[in-house]
Enzyme design. Structure first.
Site, PDB file in Angstrom:
ATOM      1  N   PHE A 124       0.930  -1.522   0.009  1.00 24.93           N
ATOM      2  CA  PHE A 124      -0.075   0.020   0.092  1.00 24.93           C
ATOM      3  C   PHE A 124       0.974   1.351  -0.024  1.00 24.93           C
ATOM      4  O   PHE A 124       1.693   1.382   0.961  1.00 24.93           O
ATOM      5  CB  PHE A 124      -0.950  -0.059   1.330  1.00 24.93           C
ATOM      6  CG  PHE A 124      -1.811   0.919   0.970  1.00 24.93           C
ATOM      7  CD1 PHE A 124      -3.135   1.115   0.527  1.00 24.93           C
ATOM      8  CD2 PHE A 124      -1.638   2.395   1.865  1.00 24.93           C
ATOM      9  CE1 PHE A 124      -4.187   1.945   0.426  1.00 24.93           C
ATOM     10  CE2 PHE A 124      -2.483   3.551   1.727  1.00 24.93           C
ATOM     11  CZ  PHE A 124      -3.915   3.359   0.960  1.00 24.93           C
ATOM     12  N   ASP A 215       9.379   2.391   1.608  1.00 21.89           N
ATOM     13  CA  ASP A 215       7.998   3.346   1.888  1.00 21.89           C
ATOM     14  C   ASP A 215       7.951   2.967   3.401  1.00 21.89           C
ATOM     15  O   ASP A 215       7.619   2.046   3.966  1.00 21.89           O
ATOM     16  CB  ASP A 215       6.748   2.678   1.372  1.00 21.89           C
ATOM     17  CG  ASP A 215       5.665   3.214   1.681  1.00 21.89           C
ATOM     18  OD1 ASP A 215       5.501   4.174   2.838  1.00 21.89           O
ATOM     19  OD2 ASP A 215       4.559   3.349   1.143  1.00 21.89           O
ATOM     20  N   LYS A 244       2.752  10.166   8.281  1.00 18.73           N
ATOM     21  CA  LYS A 244       2.028   9.721   9.600  1.00 18.73           C
ATOM     22  C   LYS A 244       2.639  10.269  10.723  1.00 18.73           C
ATOM     23  O   LYS A 244       2.532  11.300  11.412  1.00 18.73           O
ATOM     24  CB  LYS A 244       2.001   8.113   9.436  1.00 18.73           C
ATOM     25  CG  LYS A 244       0.900   7.667   8.493  1.00 18.73           C
ATOM     26  CD  LYS A 244       0.724   6.017   8.631  1.00 18.73           C
ATOM     27  CE  LYS A 244      -0.572   5.440   7.635  1.00 18.73           C
ATOM     28  NZ  LYS A 244      -1.936   6.199   8.080  1.00 18.73           N
TER      29      LYS A 244
END
Length: 392
Positions: A124, A215, A244
């Protein structure tokens, strides 16, 4: 727009690892804004940083030098393998920047006219058109074709599959410019990267002149027990991304790279809000707090406590629980494929017991509390999970 399938509660305030809904009910928060609220809720350091920055200067654009941006970039470079940083507003934007940087490097340095980026199944990387294409999950891509060309998918942690793909692409005249992977697959079921796999990936990239992009949007900023997920794998990426937890809940993203692949020139890439004084001032306070309060040690200790407790529950319910896995404070409890239980069902029951959790697919329950979580709070969460299984 009704793009979210929401749970039937409305949260209005929080302190530390606890939140309260509009009916006054208290919950232990092991979602943390989906691995985002690094210091929990209403942390004094963040309150101070937000207040001071909004009272001085919050946004001016990147037409001018931003001291807070420079200070944050300096901290990130000094605490990672990177040499340069580009700031944006989200993980998707950070990954988009990484894709653009890899493509420009492919054109200008590798002389590849039609570069391919390899990503993993079950990955993702975001919701923009490029990052949703990079995401190796068809359910997120449905109805959004035509997707962005230039991506190829392989099985995560399977080095034979990667080597086969590299050879087949080369033999077919499609040159690979970069391999883009998560150090730990979050949305794909909380699946940690295999150390031997990633070391071989690094070797292949070096041998073939391919960029390695990691990532770190969900697993970075201390969540793994190390500041960066790649530190658990014994390698260094050429490019990696963060978001985040970087701002502790204030929107900010970053794409970081080593000097040799820093091919962006003025005008190549930009962001109106990226790296503004407000976001960078708060993010720097978060970074310095992680370091000053030695939160990485707490992440490792509490993570081990959580995994041990979940494994004890798994032993009590062997017909339903397949595995407990994770790093630090990003952990997954996998439900057996033949069990009638599902992760959304378990999340609903624990919510009724005062614990907030989040699924990572239909059969994995994800545990991502703030990095400040205490031993007592871990025990409280374990009790709520055990009650849920007992009731189901």
């Amino acid at each position: 727009m009704t793009t979210y399938a929401r749970y039937p509660i409305a949260l209005e305030r929080g302190t530390g690892c606890r939140v309260w809904d509009t009916d006054g009910r208290e919950y232990l928060d092991f979602v943390a804004g989906i691995a985002t609220c690094t210091l929990g809720h209403a942390h004094p350091v963040m309150v101070k940083a937000v207040t001071e920055q909004i009272q001085t200067l919050h946004h001016v654009s990147n037409l001018y030098y931003v001291p807070q941006q420079g200070a944050l970039a300096k901290w990130l470079v000094e605490h990672s393998c990177a040499d340069r940083v580009f700031f944006c507003n989200s993980g998707a934007e950070a990954n988009e920047g990484a894709i653009k940087l890899a493509r420009k490097y492919a054109h200008e340095v590798l002389n590849i006219a039609d570069p391919v980026i390899i990503t993993a199944h079950a990955s993702f990387h975001g919701r923009t058109l490029a990052t949703v294409t990079a995401t190796g999950q068809p359910k997120y891509q449905k109805s959004f074709s035509p997707l962005v060309p230039g991506f190829h998918y392989v099985t995560y942690n399977d080095i034979a599959a990667l080597e086969t793909a590299l050879d087949e692409l080369d033999n077919g005249g499609r040159r690979v410019a970069a391999i883009m992977l998560e150090a730990l697959q979050g949305e794909g079921g909380v699946r940690p990267g295999d150390r031997a796999y990633f070391q071989r990936v690094r070797q292949l990239c070096d041998e073939r002149g391919i960029l390695l992009i990691l990532d770190e949007v969900q697993v970075g900023m201390g969540r793994s027990g190390q500041l960066w997920g790649y530190e658990n794998l014994g390698i260094e990426p050429d490019i990696f991304t963060s978001a985040k937890g970087l701002g502790g809940g204030i929107p900010i993203g970053a794409m970081l790279c080593k000097s040799f692949c820093n091919v962006f020139q003025p005008g190549d890439h930009a962001s109106t809000f990226g790296g503004n004084p407000f976001a960078c001032g708060v993010a720097l306070a978060v970074c310095e707090t992680i370091e000053r309060e030695n939160l990485l040690a707490n992440v490792r200790d509490r993570g081990e406590q959580l995994r041990e407790g979940l494994r004890a529950i798994a032993q009590k319910y062997p017909n339903h629980i397949a595995e407990v896995r994770g790093w630090g404070l990003i952990n997954g409890l996998e439900i057996k494929a033949d069990s009638p239980l599902t992760s959304p069902e378990i999340v609903k029951v624990t919510m009724a017991n005062g614990l907030l959790l989040v699924p990572a697919g239909p059969k994995v329950v994800r545990f991502v509390p703030p990095l400040i979580v205490t031993a007592d709070e871990i025990n409280q969460a374990l009790s709520a999970v055990e009650q849920a299984f007992a009731s189901l």
